[in-house]
Write a protein that holds these residues in place. Structure first.
Motif, mmCIF file in Angstrom:
data_model
loop_
_atom_site.group_PDB
_atom_site.id
_atom_site.type_symbol
_atom_site.label_atom_id
_atom_site.label_comp_id
_atom_site.label_asym_id
_atom_site.label_seq_id
_atom_site.Cartn_x
_atom_site.Cartn_y
_atom_site.Cartn_z
ATOM 1 N N ASP A 1 33.819 52.044 45.229
ATOM 2 C CA ASP A 1 34.405 50.764 45.643
ATOM 3 C C ASP A 1 33.535 50.143 46.725
ATOM 4 O O ASP A 1 33.063 50.844 47.627
ATOM 5 N N LEU A 2 33.343 48.830 46.649
ATOM 6 C CA LEU A 2 32.586 48.105 47.669
ATOM 7 C C LEU A 2 33.446 46.980 48.233
ATOM 8 O O LEU A 2 34.313 46.427 47.534
ATOM 9 N N ARG A 3 33.195 46.623 49.481
ATOM 10 C CA ARG A 3 33.917 45.505 50.091
ATOM 11 C C ARG A 3 33.009 44.786 51.085
ATOM 12 O O ARG A 3 32.164 45.396 51.740
ATOM 13 N N VAL B 1 40.473 33.837 61.003
ATOM 14 C CA VAL B 1 40.421 33.804 59.539
ATOM 15 C C VAL B 1 39.531 34.941 59.067
ATOM 16 O O VAL B 1 38.477 35.218 59.652
ATOM 17 N N GLN B 2 39.965 35.604 58.004
ATOM 18 C CA GLN B 2 39.172 36.685 57.428
ATOM 19 C C GLN B 2 39.095 36.493 55.920
ATOM 20 O O GLN B 2 40.117 36.354 55.248
ATOM 21 N N ALA B 3 37.869 36.457 55.406
ATOM 22 C CA ALA B 3 37.638 36.359 53.966
ATOM 23 C C ALA B 3 37.005 37.667 53.503
ATOM 24 O O ALA B 3 36.099 38.191 54.157
ATOM 25 N N SER B 4 37.469 38.186 52.381
ATOM 26 C CA SER B 4 36.944 39.461 51.908
ATOM 27 C C SER B 4 36.788 39.447 50.395
ATOM 28 O O SER B 4 37.526 38.780 49.673
ATOM 29 N N LEU B 5 35.788 40.200 49.943
ATOM 30 C CA LEU B 5 35.543 40.404 48.518
ATOM 31 C C LEU B 5 35.532 41.908 48.266
ATOM 32 O O LEU B 5 34.780 42.647 48.905
ATOM 33 N N GLN B 6 36.388 42.342 47.348
ATOM 34 C CA GLN B 6 36.531 43.770 47.038
ATOM 35 C C GLN B 6 36.147 44.003 45.581
ATOM 36 O O GLN B 6 36.606 43.298 44.683
ATOM 37 N N ALA B 7 35.286 44.998 45.368
ATOM 38 C CA ALA B 7 34.916 45.403 44.012
ATOM 39 C C ALA B 7 35.354 46.840 43.824
ATOM 40 O O ALA B 7 34.777 47.761 44.418
ATOM 41 N N PHE C 1 37.796 42.883 40.542
ATOM 42 C CA PHE C 1 37.344 42.203 41.751
ATOM 43 C C PHE C 1 38.527 41.479 42.383
ATOM 44 O O PHE C 1 39.354 40.884 41.674
ATOM 45 N N ILE C 2 38.598 41.522 43.715
ATOM 46 C CA ILE C 2 39.666 40.853 44.447
ATOM 47 C C ILE C 2 39.046 40.025 45.566
ATOM 48 O O ILE C 2 38.278 40.532 46.384
ATOM 49 N N LEU C 3 39.377 38.746 45.596
ATOM 50 C CA LEU C 3 38.973 37.848 46.666
ATOM 51 C C LEU C 3 40.214 37.536 47.495
ATOM 52 O O LEU C 3 41.246 37.124 46.947
ATOM 53 N N ALA C 4 40.146 37.750 48.816
ATOM 54 C CA ALA C 4 41.322 37.572 49.678
ATOM 55 C C ALA C 4 40.971 36.711 50.872
ATOM 56 O O ALA C 4 39.831 36.704 51.363
#
Length: 735
Positions: A686-688, A700-706, A727-730
């Motif tokens: 898993d990567l983030r 503000v926090q933007a994150s991309l999770q694979a 993939f999750i974009l939050a």
């Protein structure tokens, strides 16, 4: 269905005296003052999230990003201000308060290696440093949960060393196999109180909102001497966030999608499968009263056919400080969910498609709890708490084995638990003692209409002989009753030792007995689904165990920590789902079983804590002694690695999991699940990527999770592929 509601008149009789008492206490309030200050380290950097409290009271606060804190509504008198935070030396300051507010100005903390360890409460039912406990304990922080964008609590546990999940069922060091949500050898607590359904006694990860969690503590090994039944394999304690002193609003939005499977023949849909959700919460304290409220919604199309889900939930907490020494908290949640039911695949060539008779199967559930906690501090060395929780569970499905009816399965259950606990501390003793009582009631066409109850007394003393050696004896006596089964009792002693040969070294040892009473579901389940018939077994006996552990941990300077443990567990009358001679599934007592193994954990921080690395390896030899074979559904090897690096406002993280393939499954599953023997080791990467910034003075926090970046296909249940790459974009906003 039984009417489980209390009459209105009875509720009124209970509530009116409480309201009168609160009003009288509020009217008798004395004049109070506030204490404020700012916490900095040796290099003038603000210390965030430091715990600042007045010893011997319930009054306290946490520092903000600027290191500032304020403690309000403190009466005049003499107090001792304590500042505690991981990585710094404990600071205590005597205070004398008069009629005026007090500004302490700047307080400086000194960084030390010895206290670069978390404070835990689950191991001994009170606050302790990690090196002072006689058992293995792990922790998952709220920051870790948020950074991984965990949607459910079980996702937050995936990288806890020594723990693995078969579906959503938890096993700690090989304690559990898989029984599809019925019974658990790991006890789940919420704020130290059992959080269980009355019918199955399963762990309930989906009914708790993850954004309300401050941390999760995991105790490995039998916890029956303090927590009783269901703790035979360990304890998971979910600690809720405290109500903030200043108004705090948080919004989280996420969306994502699943990649197509690696094998083209597995594709069953010509459209992209999505998942999305939102979470919101607000917290504020005003005078003696504080509250926190939240809500959320999650939905997913599912990467498997008929595996979609829709979930809504609300939650809240209210606290009232009668005085600096008395506090009342009330909290609750309500969750409603509807999802498709995917039991197992059609065959390996159609691994993401269920058999035709499962298509259209759905499950709908409503779960909720109400909890209350009253704490009174008598003085610096004495306090007591009274806690209670009511957990309600209602589910129904359209899964029926009867060709002439589609009524499906239905169950309504209630679980009520109450605990009284008294703590006493002196120079040489830390005594914890108390009583617990709980009861379950079930009305169901699958588990019958049954009830049961349990009563217990417990005591534990941490006796410090000198500055190096602490002895921890404990004892719990449980008496339990179940309709149609009868009554029984268990006496579970334990003995622990902690030896500190040096300032940064700790050796520990513990041994004790454990037990688990069968759940109503394990004894009385009678149903049929997808050709499988499950029959009752009223002759089930409680499980019993003896467990032991030897452990060693060591700090190497401030930034390196290592922990090693060897463990042994011996079980009698272990309850496992088995096929009988007629081909029916029945929960039965396996004659004898044992698990042995070792666990190694290594933590490293470098480059001014910008780089963090953690590794855990667990070896488990889980044997069915009666058959001289491996226990079913237990992996022998677990390897978890985590690394994160922070560069300015950007954080990069990578997680890796290796889970060896089960040595053995229940071979009878081949009779109804095609290719049931298909299984491989799991390699999951898993990567983030997280970017934190300020927008109009708001965080503000933007994150991309694979997740499962390598698209590695493995099973998490017999006949069920684990989540494919997604993939999750939050986006998170804090105000």
């Amino acid at each position: 269905m039984r009417n489980l509601n209390l009459p209105i008149s009875a509720v009124r009789k209970m509530i009116i005296p409480i309201l009168v008492f609160i009003l009288a206490d509020a009217l008798s309030a004395v004049n109070t003052v506030s204490i404020r200050g700012k916490i900095l380290d040796e290099t003038d950097v603000p210390v965030e999230a430091a715990n600042v409290y007045l010893k011997g009271t319930i009054k306290g606060a946490a520092t903000n990003e600027a290191g500032e804190f304020i403690i309000t509504d403190v009466p005049a008198g003499q107090f001792r201000l304590t500042v505690a935070v991981i990585g710094y030396q404990l600071l205590e300051i005597p205070l004398t308060l008069s009629a005026n507010d007090l500004d302490l100005g700047i307080l400086r903390l000194k960084s030390v290696a010895l206290q670069s360890q978390p404070i835990v409460v689950t191991a001994g039912r009170h606050e302790q440093q990690l090196q002072d406990v006689s058992v293995s304990v792990s922790m998952v922080t709220g920051q870790e949960i948020a950074s991984r964008q965990a949607i459910r609590l079980d996702e937050a546990l995936q990288y806890v060393s020594g723990l693995n999940l078969t579906g959503s069922q938890v096993s700690i060091r090989g304690s559990s196999g898989y029984s599809r949500g019925v019974g658990s050898r790991v006890l789940m607590l919420v704020d130290d109180v059992p959080y269980l359904t009355g019918d199955t006694k399963e762990t309930n990860f989906n009914s708790l909102p993850v954004n309300q969690v401050d941390r999760i503590e995991i105790v490995k090994g039998s916890g029956s001497a303090l927590y009783g039944s269901s703790a035979i394999g360990g304890v998971i304690n979910v600690i809720s966030k405290n109500i903030t002193s200043e108004p705090d609003f948080n919004l989280n939005l996420y969306g994502g999608f699943y990649s197509p499977p690696h094998y083209p023949e597995w594709e069953w849909s010509d459209r992209t499968r999505y998942l999305s959700g939102l979470k919101v919460d607000y917290s504020k304290r005003s005078g003696n009263t504080g509250f926190r409220f939240g809500a959320g919604h999650d939905q997913g199309d599912g990467y498997k056919q008929n595996d979609w889900s829709r979930r809504y939930y609300v939650n809240g907490m209210v606290s009232y400080d009668f005085s600096p020494f008395r506090e009342l908290k009330l909290s609750g949640t309500f969750m409603t969910e509807k999802h498709g039911s995917f039991l197992y695949w059609k065959d390996l060539s159609n691994a993401l498609v269920p058999p035709d008779d499962q298509l259209g199967n759905t499950v709908q559930s409503q779960r909720g709890h109400l909890a209350g906690s009253y704490r009174q501090v008598l003085d610096d060395n004495h306090f007591y708490t009274v806690k209670a929780m009511w957990f309600h569970n209602d589910f129904d499905d359209n899964i029926s084995g009867d060709a002439e009816t589609a009524d499906g399965n239905q169950s309504t259950s209630d679980f009520l638990d109450g605990i009284f606990q008294y703590n006493f501390s002196s120079d040489n003793h830390q005594l914890t003692t108390g009583a617990e009582i709980n009861g379950s009631r079930v009305a169901s066409n699958i588990f019958s209409d049954k009830s049961g109850y349990n009563g217990a007394l417990f005591v534990q003393d941490e006796y410090t002989l000198n500055d190096r050696l602490t002895i921890v004896p404990g004892l719990r006596v449980d008496y339990f009753q179940l309709d149609g089964v009868g009554t029984d009792y268990q006496v579970n002693p334990k003995l622990g030792l902690v030896y500190r040969p040096g300032e940064f070294t700790a050796l520990r040892a513990t041994a004790g007995r454990g037990f688990r009473a069968p759940s109503i579901a394990e004894v009385f389940t009678s149903t049929t689904a997808s050709g499988l018939r499950v029959i009752p077994n009223p002759d089930l006996k409680p499980e019993r165990s003896v467990s032991a552990e030897l452990g060693y941990n060591q700090f190497f300077g401030k930034n390196i920590f290592m922990d090693m443990a060897v463990f042994y567990n011996h079980f009698w009358d272990l309850i496992e789902g088995q096929f009988n001679d007629d081909g029916d599934i029945q929960f039965q007592n396996v004659t004898e079983a044992g698990t042995t193994g070792f666990e190694i954990n290594f933590n490293l921080k470098a480059f001014s804590d910008k780089l963090s690395y953690r590794m855990g390896y667990t070896f488990v030899n889980a044997r069915d002694i009666s058959k001289d074979d491996y226990l079913i559904f237990r992996p022998r090897h677990l390897v978890y690695e985590n690394m994160s690096y922070t560069w300015g406002d950007i954080q990069f993280g990578v997680d890796y999991r290796f889970i060896s393939a089960w040595d053995r499954i229940d071979e009878s599953m081949n009779l109804f699940i095609k290719d049931a023997d298909a299984r491989v080791p799991a390699h999951v990467l898993d990567l983030r990527l997280i970017y934190t910034f300020t927008l109009q003075k708001h965080d503000v926090q933007a994150s991309l999770q694979a997740n499962n970046l390598l698209q590695y296909h493995y099973i998490d249940l017999v006949g069920s592929i684990a989540p494919t790459r997604h993939f999750i974009l939050a986006l998170s906003l804090g105000m």
